[in-house]
Design an enzyme around this catalytic site. Sequence first.
Site, mmCIF file in Angstrom:
data_model
loop_
_atom_site.group_PDB
_atom_site.id
_atom_site.type_symbol
_atom_site.label_atom_id
_atom_site.label_comp_id
_atom_site.label_asym_id
_atom_site.label_seq_id
_atom_site.Cartn_x
_atom_site.Cartn_y
_atom_site.Cartn_z
ATOM 1 N N ASP A 1 37.410 43.353 35.610
ATOM 2 C CA ASP A 1 38.931 42.567 35.341
ATOM 3 C C ASP A 1 38.373 42.118 37.067
ATOM 4 O OD1 ASP A 1 40.685 41.824 34.543
ATOM 5 O OD2 ASP A 1 42.399 44.051 34.968
ATOM 6 N N GLU B 1 42.646 36.802 33.146
ATOM 7 C CA GLU B 1 44.450 36.643 33.019
ATOM 8 C C GLU B 1 44.267 35.239 32.984
ATOM 9 O OE1 GLU B 1 47.332 38.693 35.632
ATOM 10 O OE2 GLU B 1 46.428 40.202 35.079
ATOM 11 N N GLU C 1 49.013 41.608 25.414
ATOM 12 C CA GLU C 1 49.388 42.335 26.474
ATOM 13 C C GLU C 1 51.097 42.424 26.053
ATOM 14 O OE1 GLU C 1 48.783 43.569 30.439
ATOM 15 O OE2 GLU C 1 50.245 44.859 30.112
#
Length: 298
Positions: free
Chosen positions: A97, A129, A196
């Site tokens: 990540d 993200e 998410e």
Amino acid sequence: MSTIAPESHPRSSAPRKTIQTFRQKKERGEPIAMLTGYDYPTALALDQAGIDAILVGDSLGMVVLGYENTIPVTINEMLHHCRAVATGAKSALLIGDMPFMSYQVSTEQAVQNAGRFLQEGKMSAVKLEGGRERVEAVHAIVNAGIPVMGHIGLTPQSIHALGGFHPQGRTTTTAKRIYEDALLLEEAGCFSIVLESIPARLAELISHRLTIPTIGIGAGSGCDGQVLVVHDMLGLFDRFTPKFVKRYADLHAEMQRAFVEYIQDVVARRYPAGEHSVEMSDSEWQLLLGELSEENGK
Ligand code: KIV
């Protein structure tokens, strides 16, 4: 931990899962099981259980390092944990990540830092993200030969912009934006996208429209796969448990029980017992006592 290795660890002999495994699973309609992992023993257990992918998530900032959120996590902290996971997991697809500010400043910086996850962290793919604002970075990283997983909906690195850890996409406007972002990320070359904390019906719609697999967390059962933070599902993170988490164990309670029992054993001199101690033969012992008494008599 013993520093004496009794024997080599049993290893997973299953072939390494890849981004093609993800694609094939989606084509066959087989759900993808992913969990986060941050250390060697957990990675070993996940791999031996047959997990499809391990995400070394920046959630480690909260569940392992005790930070308030994921913002302070650095790339060096991430790489340290990535290497430990890569040593333990030989079969799962390994995804690192990218932490806050490791891919936002410039496309060049994004590609360089993504490369570090493969070269130094021994990962096979990276996750970052964001939606439309990340298309250029995703495109450049994919062009450098590095598989990218997207992440939209609730994006914890934007917690200050979002105003907290709240579900996203509950209005027509915000849902449409998430839907469009998913299409743009697929077009930019993502091999998969994490959804998410968005409404289940929106996640299902996106999953049907995309050819790449979606991985849901708090996004219902209509995604192509699921991911959870391993400390949440094992009951190891005491601060809060999101509504969507199913607890599969209560390891915090189990650790406490073991620690209390150990302390009691030490205080009562029940530990260590004979079987935990190193032996010395009677003959060697008698020789030692003899030599010591001779030396003392000199
Ligand atoms: O950091 C993380 O663990 C994640 C998952 C929640 C998807 O991004």
